[in-house]
Design an enzyme around this catalytic site. Structure first.
Site, short mmCIF file in Angstrom:
data_model
loop_
_atom_site.label_atom_id
_atom_site.label_comp_id
_atom_site.label_asym_id
_atom_site.label_seq_id
_atom_site.Cartn_x
_atom_site.Cartn_y
_atom_site.Cartn_z
N CYS A 120 -1.71 6.47 -3.77
CA CYS A 120 -0.60 5.58 -3.39
C CYS A 120 -0.16 4.58 -4.45
O CYS A 120 0.98 4.61 -4.92
CB CYS A 120 -0.98 4.78 -2.14
SG CYS A 120 -1.45 5.81 -0.75
N HIS A 126 2.01 -1.99 -1.13
CA HIS A 126 0.80 -1.52 -1.84
C HIS A 126 0.85 -1.74 -3.35
O HIS A 126 0.24 -0.99 -4.12
CB HIS A 126 0.51 -0.04 -1.53
CG HIS A 126 -0.96 0.26 -1.54
ND1 HIS A 126 -1.49 1.50 -1.32
CD2 HIS A 126 -2.03 -0.55 -1.77
CE1 HIS A 126 -2.81 1.46 -1.40
NE2 HIS A 126 -3.16 0.21 -1.68
#
Ligand SMILES: *[C@@H]1O[C@H](CO)[C@@H](O)[C@H](O)[C@H]1NC(C)=O
Ligand SMILES: *[C@@H]1O[C@H](CO)[C@@H](O)[C@H](O)[C@H]1NC(C)=O
Ligand SMILES: *[C@@H]1O[C@H](CO)[C@@H](O)[C@H](O)[C@H]1NC(C)=O
Ligand SMILES: *[C@@H]1O[C@H](CO)[C@@H](O)[C@H](O)[C@H]1NC(C)=O
Ligand SMILES: *[C@@H]1O[C@H](CO)[C@@H](O)[C@H](O)[C@H]1NC(C)=O
Ligand SMILES: *[C@@H]1O[C@H](CO)[C@@H](O)[C@H](O)[C@H]1NC(C)=O
Ligand SMILES: *[C@@H]1O[C@H](CO)[C@@H](O)[C@H](O)[C@H]1NC(C)=O
Length: 498
Positions: free
Chosen positions: A69, A125
């Protein structure tokens, strides 16, 4: 007076046409969405909305992302390889005082420079330990979403490092008033609000970054979507398929809102996964090797397409080499922006997408992670092959060190106990002692034929290229976690703590 006339004649028309041609950009990221989980790759999972957009647009079939990610998202927002941002290793954990470095402009920063309204919805993130790192400090006018990498789809609770808290912000203000709504629906509602408000009030072009939670673990979906797959016996695959369908419906709703608001005809919509599917949580990448978090094709070869009524070659498939870093220069250029002050590792690939021109990109540095070393000696003096690294150059791909779990997880329709049978979460490493692997990806996209012994000169050439990249790398930044992150110290919410 003459220079004035020339000025007007030469410069004014281009300025005007650039402004009127600025497209709206809708950039959609799916999380952990596997190669074999989209309808048009032959999946048993039905994705009519994604298939329709892809079929009317350009499918990207030689397109790469990063295996996890934070790396993919950092490269999307910065246009830079991880070796140039210090984010070579792993992800940013919730309590880690780290983030996408502040010294370089982000893609939305650059779009704002040329008049775009910039909005973000969903998963960030990319760090949040100080306010400087959150989306509204990194080029977004508004932000509704969560800052960490995963959480509960309904309660928005995240457990990490021994702490638990809620992770969601609605437009910089409201926080816990979204409790109970499944995130695919919540994000779509927020995106629809942004689109309709923009269409009604603004003459500026729109940049909307929508980063779905779907279809990352935990395995959660409203029953209605799971029930669409009563034909799938395996429980986890069935839930996963339902999660995909909820996301597909969300994209359909969003496209409808773009059309209803009159924005669609001047919109470029990009859809991409952030990495390969997680076979431990219902995903699948067959026939590709490996899975999420590996440098095999199953980790890095991504689902992606572009849809736009502005495309010159709708309904085509591109086999040109492209990478997640390419969106930054491509979209900034399309927006009429400038790359001044940036040091992109990506290329402007718009002519490849739009006209089928050869890709300007000849190689992809998948990564060099000096913190991930395998036991044993390097077989090369040029590049330390015990280090985890991977490079694509033309049709060749070299992997060094431990590329990660190396099996081919088979087609899920063959097994009624798919998720239990292949639940090999202890196998995070390659099963081989080798630390150099060579493949010809054009001939062997599934990585069955390792040919390093047959082509030693190619290996040497690729190791030299890796060494050249390595000489430009910055040190890894991977700090220890900081317990001041504890949501209990911040009203029960994850958020900046320094
Ligand atoms: C957030 O606020 C901005 C105006 O500040 C507005 O344009 C946008 O639509 C709002 N987003 C949501 C999800 O309400
Ligand atoms: C899509 O729109 C329909 C009709 O308004 C609605 O019932 C459904 O819940 C929406 N789905 C998502 C994922 O937004
Ligand atoms: C899109 O549609 C609107 C409304 O129908 C129209 O004003 C506009 O010129 C169209 N734009 C393009 C690029 O076709
Ligand atoms: C990368 O370069 C550094 C600095 O010269 C060196 O210490 C390191 O061993 C190199 N890494 C690899 C994988 O060769
Ligand atoms: C897979 O294994 C993990 C850890 O052993 C376990 O927690 C999980 O429930 C298992 N999943 C399935 C589908 O069996
Ligand atoms: C891990 O991989 C090895 C060899 O690839 C295999 O023998 C073993 O069964 C696997 N373990 C699990 C738990 O799947
Ligand atoms: C958020 O809302 C839920 C449901 O109303 C409640 O159970 C929970 O305690 C709330 N959390 C916080 C931090 O306010």
């Amino acid at each position: 007076m003459l220079w004035r006339i020339i000025w007007v004649v030469v410069l004014l028309p281009t300025a005007v046409s650039a402004a009127s041609e600025q497209p709206n950009i809708i950039f959609i990221v799916a999380d952990d969405y596997g190669w074999n989980d989209i309808g048009y790759h032959g999946s048993e999972i039905k994705t009519p909305n994604l298939d329709k957009l892809a079929s009317a647009g350009v499918k990207l079939e030689n397109y790469y992302v990063q295996p996890i990610c934070t790396p993919t998202r950092s490269q999307l927002m910065s246009g830079r390889y991880q070796i140039h941002t210090g984010l070579q290793h792993g992800i940013i954990w919730p309590c880690m005082p780290s983030g996408l470095p502040l010294n370089d402009p982000t893609m939305p920063d650059k779009l704002k420079e040329v008049g775009y309204s910039t909005h973000m919805i969903g998963k960030w993130h990319l760090g949040f330990y100080t306010k400087d790192y959150i989306p509204t400090s990194r080029g977004f006018d508004s932000y509704s979403g969560y800052l960490t990498g995963s959480e509960d789809y309904y309660s928005r609770k995240r457990f990490a490092g021994g702490f638990t808290g809620i992770d969601y912000t609605v437009n910089q203000t409201g926080r816990n008033n979204t409790y109970g709504e499944y995130s695919a629906h919540l994000f779509t509602r927020h995106a629809q609000t942004v689109i309709t408000a923009h269409a009604a009030q603004e003459s500026s072009p729109l940049f909307l970054y929508l980063a779905f939670q779907s279809v990352h673990s935990p395995m959660q979906v409203p029953e209605k979507y799971e029930n669409m797959y009563s034909n799938i016996e395996d429980k986890y695959r069935r839930i996963y398929a339902g999660m995909v369908s909820a996301m597909d419906e969300a994209v359909g709703n969003l496209t409808q809102t773009l059309e209803d608001s009159g924005l669609l005809n001047n919109t470029i919509l990009v859809f991409t996964t952030d990495n390969g599917g997680q076979t431990l949580s219902g995903g699948n990448n067959f026939p590709l090797r490996g899975r999420k978090a590996t440098y095999w094709e199953g980790g890095v070869r991504g689902n992606g397409f572009v849809y736009s009524p502005l495309l010159k070659n709708p309904g085509s498939t591109s086999k040109e080499l492209m990478h997640i870093t390419d969106w930054y220069p491509t979209l900034v250029k399309l927006a009429g922006g400038s790359m001044a002050g940036t040091k992109p590792d990506g290329y402007n690939v718009w002519d490849s997408i739009n006209l089928g021109a050869p890709s300007p990109r000849k190689d992809i540095l998948h990564n060099i992670d000096p913190m991930y070393k395998k036991k044993g000696e390097s077989v090369s003096k040029v590049f330390d092959t015990s280090v985890q690294a991977a490079l694509r150059h033309g049709d060749w791909k070299i992997l060094t060190g431990d590329p990660g779990f190396d099996s081919w997880v088979p087609e899920p329709t063959l097994y009624s106990d798919y998720s239990r049978r292949f639940n090999d979460s202890s196998n995070t490493s390659s099963s081989s002692d080798q630390n150099v692997y060579l493949f010809n990806i054009a001939e062997d996209p599934t990585e069955h034929f390792e040919v390093s012994a047959k082509y030693p000169d190619v290996v040497d050439m690729l190791l030299s290229r890796l060494a050249a990249y390595n000489s430009t790398a910055v040190p890894v930044f991977y700090p220890d976690t900081d317990s001041r992150c504890n949501p209990a110290l911040h009203g029960g919410y994850w958020g900046p703590w320094q």
